[in-house]
Design an enzyme around this catalytic site. Structure first.
Site, PDB file in Angstrom:
ATOM      1  N   ASP A  88       0.806  -1.230   0.000  1.00  0.00           N
ATOM      2  CA  ASP A  88       0.000   0.000   0.000  1.00  0.00           C
ATOM      3  C   ASP A  88       0.831   1.268   0.000  1.00  0.00           C
ATOM      4  O   ASP A  88       0.409   2.297  -0.507  1.00  0.00           O
ATOM      5  CB  ASP A  88      -0.934   0.012   1.216  1.00  0.00           C
ATOM      6  CG  ASP A  88      -0.158   0.133   2.524  1.00  0.00           C
ATOM      7  OD1 ASP A  88       0.722  -0.711   2.779  1.00  0.00           O
ATOM      8  OD2 ASP A  88      -0.414   1.099   3.266  1.00  0.00           O
ATOM      9  N   ASP A  91       5.588   0.295   3.410  1.00  0.00           N
ATOM     10  CA  ASP A  91       5.816  -0.958   4.131  1.00  0.00           C
ATOM     11  C   ASP A  91       5.563  -2.129   3.187  1.00  0.00           C
ATOM     12  O   ASP A  91       5.382  -1.941   1.988  1.00  0.00           O
ATOM     13  CB  ASP A  91       4.898  -1.027   5.355  1.00  0.00           C
ATOM     14  CG  ASP A  91       3.454  -0.837   4.957  1.00  0.00           C
ATOM     15  OD1 ASP A  91       2.934  -1.676   4.193  1.00  0.00           O
ATOM     16  OD2 ASP A  91       2.828   0.171   5.376  1.00  0.00           O
ATOM     17  N   TYR A 236      -5.829   0.220   8.786  1.00  0.00           N
ATOM     18  CA  TYR A 236      -6.910   0.572   7.856  1.00  0.00           C
ATOM     19  C   TYR A 236      -8.247   0.143   8.449  1.00  0.00           C
ATOM     20  O   TYR A 236      -8.982  -0.652   7.892  1.00  0.00           O
ATOM     21  CB  TYR A 236      -6.661  -0.042   6.476  1.00  0.00           C
ATOM     22  CG  TYR A 236      -5.508   0.629   5.761  1.00  0.00           C
ATOM     23  CD1 TYR A 236      -5.683   1.870   5.149  1.00  0.00           C
ATOM     24  CD2 TYR A 236      -4.253   0.052   5.730  1.00  0.00           C
ATOM     25  CE1 TYR A 236      -4.624   2.503   4.513  1.00  0.00           C
ATOM     26  CE2 TYR A 236      -3.181   0.683   5.095  1.00  0.00           C
ATOM     27  CZ  TYR A 236      -3.380   1.904   4.495  1.00  0.00           C
ATOM     28  OH  TYR A 236      -2.335   2.540   3.867  1.00  0.00           O
ATOM     29  N   GLU A 477       5.712   9.703   3.356  1.00  0.00           N
ATOM     30  CA  GLU A 477       5.390   8.376   2.833  1.00  0.00           C
ATOM     31  C   GLU A 477       4.477   8.474   1.611  1.00  0.00           C
ATOM     32  O   GLU A 477       3.467   9.182   1.639  1.00  0.00           O
ATOM     33  CB  GLU A 477       4.698   7.531   3.921  1.00  0.00           C
ATOM     34  CG  GLU A 477       4.478   6.087   3.493  1.00  0.00           C
ATOM     35  CD  GLU A 477       4.007   5.189   4.639  1.00  0.00           C
ATOM     36  OE1 GLU A 477       3.462   5.720   5.629  1.00  0.00           O
ATOM     37  OE2 GLU A 477       4.177   3.961   4.533  1.00  0.00           O
TER      38      GLU A 477
END
Ligand SMILES: *[C@@H]1O[C@H](CO)[C@@H](O)[C@H](O)[C@H]1NC(C)=O
Length: 497
Positions: A88, A91, A236, A477
């Site tokens: 995603d 990571d 999430y 990120e």
């Protein structure tokens, strides 16, 4: 090169002026934001980014060459093949919920703006197919949906290349007999119902609906974060509830199939599933704004008067994004960037800009404006202008005069929070780098060794400041769901600079 003017024009003044005056041409003038950006190159990079996020066995035509095969045993603990799909963000977990939203937004980008993509279209279709191939594997067993691979706590405890990954790769699933199995309302719906993209002929876009997953989800209502709470929260977590995903799925199935079944489902469930509630953002958790904009297209085409309330919701939401409006759903930074609290702000910038542009196109075709109350209205040209200013901010028209897309422009983020990009590549350093051995690369002040071309990061804070530092993950990120709507925006502006 950017045309960012020395001083930042006040957008609320701009908005008020636009209400009173004829619009300036979008491509000209200081307020127009015709910054001479290379939208073609930005489009190219924005799609290339997805190759850097690939999990599984990489194909021979992989263009981002410093990445290698990874997670080749995903699914084996459950006796199934779950290789492939996307990581995603920075990571190495395959989170299904945001992957679904990413895939839907890439698909929507192609549906609305694929004709503007030129040679990039085949790459955009491949980016969708990389996800849908995986999502098909994840739904191959009837009544079971694998919603995540990888233990997020174990993963986040390490700074490891995906190619070296030795953390726990649990395959998390939902099913009807699972305790709390009233789940299923969530992530598998949007991509599967929005259709399976197949590049059978160049430029051809076919849609094969996956109604059976929707039926499964509708029959076992509930949020996946109730049954899988410890695996998916706080990463999430479905805070907003599953209701919006059911409507979102039905809206896409309706669009793909034109079946009366889904039209009636939407009309029957509009109130039950709160179509008009909590329209205050648009992202992997809350899809209400997207549902209303998507369905409004039909109303604007004069084909679906029974969906009129969705258009009223969409109008209200679009008005709430305008600078200078009295009950705003977003803030604007001094430099003009849309801002919402909560981190990874750029996801809001790209997804809301996408809705502005998509709605602008639907309005244009219908020769309509958005009524915003008090005798005020917003024209399609204004919505387009606002979307373009956000895109231009990302590309460098901002107080720091830097691009927030890696590899675009003279200055861009150098220390993005991304394991694969920040650790030496397998080619440069073939030996295994273990969980904690990666920490020194995370803490290093040096730029990342591998260019994750096209990655757009979380971006500056509300004062337009950007630390360019790996530990500041909310700013540094990149995520797949930041880029997915941006692909559509860049396609449009590359054809209409
Ligand atoms: C924004 O970031 C800058 C630089 O890191 C910092 O000084 C400032 O306090 C931040 N502002 C807010 C509102 O977080």
């Amino acid at each position: 090169m950017s045309s960012f003017p020395g001083s930042v024009p006040d957008l609320s003044v701009l908005f008020l002026l636009l209400l009173l005056l004829p619009l300036p041409p979008i491509s000209g003038g200081r307020g127009g934001g015709g910054g001479g950006h290379d939208y073609d190159r930005a489009l190219h990079l924005s799609i290339l980014f997805f190759e850097g996020q690939r999990s599984g066995r990489l194909p021979p035509d992989q263009r981002l060459r410093w990445r290698h095969d990874s997670a080749l045993h995903d699914g084996s603990t459950a006796g199934v093949d779950l290789t492939g799909g996307y990581y995603d963000a920075g990571d190495n977990v395959k989170f299904g919920f945001p992957m679904a939203f990413t895939t839907t937004m890439l698909s929507w980008s192609i549906i609305d703006f694929g004709r503007n993509m030129g040679r990039e279209l085949t790459h955009a279709v491949k980016a969708v197919k990389w996800a849908t191939d995986y999502l098909l594997k994840a739904t191959a067993i009837p009544g079971v949906v694998f919603v995540q691979v990888g233990d997020a706590f174990s993963d986040h405890n390490c700074w490891e290349r995906p190619e070296d990954m030795d953390t726990v790769r649990t395959a998390y699933k939902i099913d009807s007999s699972h305790p709390g199995s009233d789940v299923a309302g969530d992530w598998p719906l949007p991509p599967l119902s929005s259709g399976h993209v197949t590049p059978s002929t160049p430029g051809f876009f076919s849609v094969v609906p996956f109604g059976y997953v929707f039926e499964f989800a509708d029959r076992h209502r509930g949020a996946y974060s109730s049954s899988l709470h410890r695996a998916v929260c706080p990463f999430y977590c479905d805070v907003n509830g599953y209701q919006d995903e059911l409507l979102w799925g039905a809206a896409w199935l309706h669009k793909a199939s034109r079946s009366r079944v889904y039209r009636e489902y939407i009309m029957r469930n509009e109130v039950v599933l709160h179509a008009g509630d909590t329209i205050n953002e648009f992202g992997w958790d809350n899809k209400h704004a997207g549902i209303n904009v998507l369905i409004s297209k039909e109303v604007l085409m004069g084909k679906a008067g029974y969906f009129e309330s969705f258009k009223q919701n969409a109008d209200g939401f679009i008005c709430s994004l305008l600078p200078g409006i009295s009950h705003p759903q977003v803030q604007y930074s001094p430099g003009g960037l849309i801002f919402k609290a909560g981190g990874s702000n750029m996801q809001h910038v790209t997804s809301l800009s996408f809705l502005l542009l998509a709605y602008s196109n639907y309005l244009s075709h219908a020769n309509k404006v958005v009524p915003c109350g008090g005798g005020r209205s917003a024209s399609p040209a204004l919505l387009k202008l606002l979307a373009k200013r956000q895109v231009n901010y990302i590309l460098g028209d901002n107080p720091l005069r830097m691009s927030y897309m890696v590899g675009y422009g003279a200055r861009y983020p150098q220390r993005i929070h991304h394991r694969a990009s920040s650790l030496p590549s397998v080619q440069a350093h073939p030996a295994h780098i273990g969980c904690k051995a990666g920490s020194r690369f995370f803490l290093s002040p040096n730029p990342n060794p591998n260019l994750l071309a096209g990655a757009v990061v979380g971006g500056p804070n509300v004062t337009d400041a950007f630390p360019d530092s790996r530990p500041f993950f909310q700013e540094s990120e990149p995520t797949t769901y930041i880029n997915a709507p941006l692909v559509g925006l860049l396609a449009f502006f590359s054809a209409h600079p």
